[in-house]
Design an enzyme around this catalytic site. Sequence first.
Site, PDB file in Angstrom:
ATOM      1  N   LYS A   1     -12.502  -1.516   7.657  1.00 55.58           N
ATOM      2  CA  LYS A   1     -11.866  -2.460   8.585  1.00 55.58           C
ATOM      3  C   LYS A   1     -12.380  -2.196  10.010  1.00 55.58           C
ATOM      4  O   LYS A   1     -13.257  -2.904  10.490  1.00 55.58           O
ATOM      5  CB  LYS A   1     -10.344  -2.377   8.492  1.00 55.58           C
ATOM      6  CG  LYS A   1      -9.826  -2.929   7.154  1.00 55.58           C
ATOM      7  CD  LYS A   1      -8.933  -1.965   6.514  1.00 55.58           C
ATOM      8  CE  LYS A   1      -8.300  -2.278   5.194  1.00 55.58           C
ATOM      9  NZ  LYS A   1      -8.481  -3.465   4.454  1.00 55.58           N
TER      10      LYS A   1
ATOM     11  N   ASP B   1      -1.489   6.760   6.450  1.00 54.78           N
ATOM     12  CA  ASP B   1      -2.569   5.897   5.978  1.00 54.78           C
ATOM     13  C   ASP B   1      -2.871   4.935   7.124  1.00 54.78           C
ATOM     14  O   ASP B   1      -2.101   4.019   7.392  1.00 54.78           O
ATOM     15  CB  ASP B   1      -2.105   5.139   4.727  1.00 54.78           C
ATOM     16  CG  ASP B   1      -3.110   4.071   4.275  1.00 54.78           C
ATOM     17  OD1 ASP B   1      -4.192   3.955   4.894  1.00 54.78           O
ATOM     18  OD2 ASP B   1      -2.802   3.351   3.294  1.00 54.78           O
TER      19      ASP B   1
ATOM     20  N   TRP C   1       0.831  -1.211   0.000  1.00 56.02           N
ATOM     21  CA  TRP C   1       0.000   0.000   0.000  1.00 56.02           C
ATOM     22  C   TRP C   1       0.858   1.250   0.000  1.00 56.02           C
ATOM     23  O   TRP C   1       0.523   2.247  -0.640  1.00 56.02           O
ATOM     24  CB  TRP C   1      -0.997  -0.016   1.154  1.00 56.02           C
ATOM     25  CG  TRP C   1      -1.918  -1.199   1.039  1.00 56.02           C
ATOM     26  CD1 TRP C   1      -1.976  -2.279   1.874  1.00 56.02           C
ATOM     27  CD2 TRP C   1      -2.871  -1.460  -0.009  1.00 56.02           C
ATOM     28  NE1 TRP C   1      -2.904  -3.178   1.418  1.00 56.02           N
ATOM     29  CE2 TRP C   1      -3.468  -2.708   0.274  1.00 56.02           C
ATOM     30  CE3 TRP C   1      -3.269  -0.764  -1.151  1.00 56.02           C
ATOM     31  CZ2 TRP C   1      -4.454  -3.267  -0.549  1.00 56.02           C
ATOM     32  CZ3 TRP C   1      -4.257  -1.325  -1.967  1.00 56.02           C
ATOM     33  CH2 TRP C   1      -4.833  -2.552  -1.665  1.00 56.02           C
TER      34      TRP C   1
HETATM   35  N1  PMP Z   1      -4.132   1.230   2.555  1.00 54.92           N
HETATM   36  C1  PMP Z   1      -4.170   0.129   3.337  1.00 54.92           C
HETATM   37  C2  PMP Z   1      -3.258   0.050   4.513  1.00 54.92           C
HETATM   38  C3  PMP Z   1      -5.055  -0.898   3.026  1.00 54.92           C
HETATM   39  O1  PMP Z   1      -5.094  -1.999   3.784  1.00 54.92           O
HETATM   40  C4  PMP Z   1      -5.903  -0.794   1.894  1.00 54.92           C
HETATM   41  C5  PMP Z   1      -6.914  -1.830   1.521  1.00 54.92           C
HETATM   42  N2  PMP Z   1      -6.857  -3.022   2.089  1.00 54.92           N
HETATM   43  C6  PMP Z   1      -5.809   0.374   1.107  1.00 54.92           C
HETATM   44  C7  PMP Z   1      -4.922   1.355   1.486  1.00 54.92           C
HETATM   45  C8  PMP Z   1      -6.665   0.552  -0.108  1.00 54.92           C
HETATM   46  O2  PMP Z   1      -7.932   0.839   0.323  1.00 54.92           O
HETATM   47  P1  PMP Z   1      -9.176   1.042  -0.657  1.00 54.92           P
HETATM   48  O3  PMP Z   1      -9.496  -0.308  -1.200  1.00 54.92           O
HETATM   49  O4  PMP Z   1     -10.210   1.566   0.281  1.00 54.92           O
HETATM   50  O5  PMP Z   1      -8.793   1.997  -1.695  1.00 54.92           O
END
Ligand code: PMP
Length: 360
Positions: A194, A170, A99
């Site tokens: 989450k 994030d 991520w």
């Molecule tokens: N950042 C983290 C730490 C994540 O775990 C995730 C999704 N699992 C995301 C970003 C991406 O999130 P989204 O699918 O809501 O765009």
Amino acid sequence: MWNFNAGPAVLPLPALEHAQRELLDFEGTGMSILEHSHRGKAYEAVHAECKALLKEVLAIPEGYTTLFLQGGASQQFAQVPMNLVPVGKSADYVITGTWAEKAYAEAQIVGKARVACTTKANDTYVRVPESSEIKVDPDAAYVHITSNNTIYGTQYHSFPEPGSVPLVADMSSDILWRPTDVSRFGLIYAGAQKNMGPAGITIVIIRNDLLERSRTDGIPKIFRYKTIAGEDSLYNTIPVFAVYFVRNVLRWVKHEGGLTAMESRNREKGKLLYDTVDALSGFYQAPVDKGSRSYMNAVFRLPSEDLEKKFLSAAEKGNMVGLKGHRSVGGVRASMYNALPVAAVKALTDLMREFASKNG
Ligand code: PMP
């Protein structure tokens, strides 16, 4: 059914039941919250309560603005640099997993971005860095971290201190997992799916001086933080049900005793899980450095992929779902978000012991 999904994930039963009870008739209005106008009185109260509860539960200090946005955390990968990196400046990124890599890649498209630290080694990530390893450009617009790495199962247990450079985090997969000093951050963002509620809403908490300085030139209106802040997150149609449900979850968090209660339950679950892995280390292997182990997503391996498959199907037979590791890394991943009861981890660790003794 014990739900170990990484996200969308387990939700608190009282929040679901509350939604069920009033799905057809929201607070005596004769219609569902799903049918209410985002500009009507009924929704307005939900919106305000959700914001107020988040401020209370997370102890957001004065001087911060909370925004509700769409597009997931992935949209923030782009929107943060769009708004916060002035022309000619650059932003720093700490790379601790997939991520973080994605956030960095988006920032490079938008403007200039630099890696201030990476913990990638042997093509994988098994830890988050010490603060001293992060070489911050004192002129950077911000330093971006991923507080919990959902795929690799690593988590910061103390946050970097980049001095006068704003820290951007994030927190998609560990927001609300324990009390957090929001004043250490210039901006926090998190997708709701989450610890906060359903997919469809993303929360951004931004320090007001950064909001005031945020860019508008050359940025479409819909992507400007100022547009969203100026309209109290009601610039366009907001997903009313997602906000409503986050409100229900926050009511539950508060009722349970707030983030202190969340933390003690999460620590109990994490200890149970990791103690079991460590006690059976001849069979289960935790790839993550002990000091970086995540309380939200615990990853471990079995001696072979065949045994992992067998373990996952035994888990399903025992009504435990969502334990398959992310497709990019394999293995087993137990996501243990706030709403996952301790009993779920007890069931999992019982299975782990039984499985190891039968197959070890
Ligand atoms: N950042 C983290 C730490 C994540 O775990 C995730 C999704 N699992 C995301 C970003 C991406 O999130 P989204 O699918 O809501 O765009």
